[in-house]
Scaffold this active site. Sequence first.
Site, short mmCIF file in Angstrom:
data_model
loop_
_atom_site.label_atom_id
_atom_site.label_comp_id
_atom_site.label_asym_id
_atom_site.label_seq_id
_atom_site.Cartn_x
_atom_site.Cartn_y
_atom_site.Cartn_z
N LYS A 53 54.06 37.94 39.04
CA LYS A 53 54.43 38.85 37.73
C LYS A 53 55.58 38.62 36.94
CE LYS A 53 51.28 42.29 39.95
NZ LYS A 53 51.11 43.41 40.67
N GLN A 97 54.68 47.86 43.51
CA GLN A 97 53.57 46.99 44.18
C GLN A 97 52.82 47.80 45.37
OE1 GLN A 97 52.62 43.91 43.24
NE2 GLN A 97 50.90 44.19 44.63
N ASP A 120 50.54 50.42 35.50
CA ASP A 120 49.15 49.88 36.01
C ASP A 120 48.11 50.78 35.40
OD1 ASP A 120 49.16 47.82 37.85
OD2 ASP A 120 50.55 49.13 39.38
#
Length: 285
Positions: A53, A97, A120
């Site tokens: 990422k 995460q 997200d």
Amino acid sequence: MAQIIDGKAIAQQVRDGLREEVAQLQEKHGFTPGLAVVLVGDDPASHVYVRNKKKACEEVGVASFSHELPGDTTEADLLALIDQLNADPKVNGILVQMPVPKQIDDKKVIEAIHPSKDADGFHPYNVGRLATGDPTYMPCTPWGVMKLLEEDGVDPKGKKAVVIGRSNIVGKPQAMMLIAASATVTVCHSRTADLAAECRQADILIAAVGRAKMVKKDWIKPGAVVIDVGMNRDENGKLCGDVDFAECQEVASAITPVPRGVGPMTIAMLLKNTVEGAKRAHGVA
Ligand code: NDP
């Protein structure tokens, strides 16, 4: 033989477009979109995801702010960091995460991220906006699937779509996006009575299960478009999807491989969420 949908190439196109857009935002509006990536603990797979990422951010010119916390971090400390990132104007998207260590409640973490920085798209506010047909941040993986369909010229309107999986991160939002695109949608899961029969109805079949090569050739309606979200290891430890690619490609009209299918799209759409969030924060249309 099915046409192979090249997720890696489509993701690269998305990233190329974003790189140009970020350069213009810097030049014309004087800001750089920023993504904060928070990793708690030392799960090796999570480290790889986070590294990828950060690399993708660099490639398109998005600033990345990395926070790596020890595995014994308390929930209170993580929530305090999220508060700090919520208040930081350089940060437009926040990603924690998953999974987080056991002592931390992941629901609290998701809800602590301000909905305007929810890169997200997991916050209940953004899930609600998606469900009511007015999406802001969209979950990256199912959004990436929609982009693959679009780029492949597959219009879900009026088609029968079957989604295998009902998780909050893939199956459910995927179904909502397909409904918004006017498909007729069936969502299957581990309690579905006759999964193969449901799948055989699908013009568009999306597998998001987590079981190596579960979807077989005789589950596929001839000419169907098959999208494989699964990321599993086969008996030889090789990365594979939920779909038995070798045999299903004989029946489908188009199919995504694993790797080089849905996976690269997830990161591309995460970057897109961050850039869109930055534009909203700065009032740029
Ligand atoms: P979850 O484990 O959260 O959900 C799996 C879903 O599959 C559940 O709804 C479950 O049903 C259903 N399921 C499990 N076994 C069966 C079965 N035998 N028959 C029918 N349905 C079944 O997984 P995720 O949604 O998080 O991920 C799914 C897959 O996608 C995984 O392989 C994951 O690694 C991959 N993934 C890939 C991403 C990418 O970027 N390419 C991103 C995210 C995930 P029930 O609800 O009844 O338990």
